[in-house]
Scaffold this active site. Sequence first.
Site, short mmCIF file in Angstrom:
data_model
loop_
_atom_site.label_atom_id
_atom_site.label_comp_id
_atom_site.label_asym_id
_atom_site.label_seq_id
_atom_site.Cartn_x
_atom_site.Cartn_y
_atom_site.Cartn_z
N SER A 1 9.91 -9.78 -16.61
CA SER A 1 10.72 -9.12 -17.65
C SER A 1 10.10 -9.26 -19.04
CB SER A 1 12.12 -9.72 -17.65
OG SER A 1 12.00 -11.11 -17.91
N SER B 1 13.60 2.97 -4.60
CA SER B 1 13.81 2.74 -6.03
C SER B 1 12.65 3.20 -6.91
CB SER B 1 14.05 1.25 -6.27
OG SER B 1 12.87 0.53 -6.02
N ASP C 1 4.39 -2.99 -7.58
CA ASP C 1 3.66 -1.87 -6.96
C ASP C 1 3.73 -0.63 -7.85
OD1 ASP C 1 3.11 -3.48 -4.78
OD2 ASP C 1 4.98 -2.92 -3.78
N GLY D 1 0.83 -1.20 0.00
CA GLY D 1 0.00 0.00 0.00
C GLY D 1 0.86 1.25 0.00
N ASP E 1 17.14 -5.37 -8.14
CA ASP E 1 16.20 -5.84 -7.11
C ASP E 1 14.79 -5.57 -7.62
OD1 ASP E 1 14.60 -6.23 -4.89
OD2 ASP E 1 15.61 -4.74 -3.63
O1 RIB Z 1 5.59 -5.52 -3.13
C1 RIB Z 1 6.72 -5.36 -2.32
C2 RIB Z 1 6.33 -5.24 -0.89
O2 RIB Z 1 5.75 -6.45 -0.46
C3 RIB Z 1 7.48 -5.01 0.05
O3 RIB Z 1 7.79 -3.65 0.23
C4 RIB Z 1 7.04 -5.71 1.32
O4 RIB Z 1 6.80 -4.85 2.39
C5 RIB Z 1 5.81 -6.51 0.94
O5 RIB Z 1 4.67 -5.94 1.42
#
Ligand code: RIB
Length: 282
Positions: A202, A271, A232, A43, A226
């Site tokens: 990818s 990032s 997200d 979130g 990474d």
């Molecule tokens: O999507 C990555 C996130 O998943 C990380 O930041 C971790 O906290 C988990 O919730």
Amino acid sequence: MSAPLITVVGSVNLDFVATARTLPAPGETVTGATLARHPGGKGANQALAARRLGAAVRLIGRVGADGMADEALALLKAEGVDLSGVAIDRAAPTGVALIGVDAEGENQIIVAPGANAAFTSDLLPTVIEGALICQMELPAATVAAAVARATGFVCVNLAPALDVPDSVLRRADLIVVNQGESEVYGRRLHGLPGLVAVTWGSRGAGLFHDGARLATAEPPEVSVIDSTGAGDTFVAALTVALLEGMGHPEALAFACAAGALTATRAGAQPSLPTRAEVEGML
Ligand code: RIB
């Protein structure tokens, strides 16, 4: 054009990240890793990603009454995400994610949700105006209540893949899943009124409506450090792009570029790319 207004109802975590040559198999110990801690939580990551891409963002969530909460919220606060809807839970700690990252940038994540799991729907506003983004790191009943109270565009990222009421799937204007999640939900993602975006790492992503493919996009080639937070960023970027009125192919390309950029740097929130970086890559 005015900036889209987005409310994120979602998790806040502090990420403890061990970077090693390889990830452990079940029962195996891997040593020689380096440790870092970063703000995270799907979130919170989506809220900050949307903010860096130009949206006005409000986060509604729950953290513990501990020092980890300050660390977890630091970047959101510094960058102007409205945190007035983040409540403090005196009984549960801030959520924590234990993340392993290998030399290829692949990760494994275990979440101890703490205060996120205690986020019940009574903490939600009765009406959520503007656009809404949710993920599945809060109780499903809370996600369902948030979606039911939304008056505008609704994006639901079905990550991690947990049971979710049909009402959520049917109300969403946009559902985002990765390949594994799309296999878990299977036929439940067919015949929905909204868009469904599927990410393939990818190999890029596809955007579908009622089983028909509207667009596909391949991410630009990048060297992966990474991949944490790339999904997200994709969620936030696709939502921002659609709210701004981009066409389906442009919106998907924008989201893929934003996700790819995230994978070029370590950590989730540190990032997340800016709007200028994404546009530069396109
Ligand atoms: O999507 C990555 C996130 O998943 C990380 O930041 C971790 O906290 C988990 O919730």
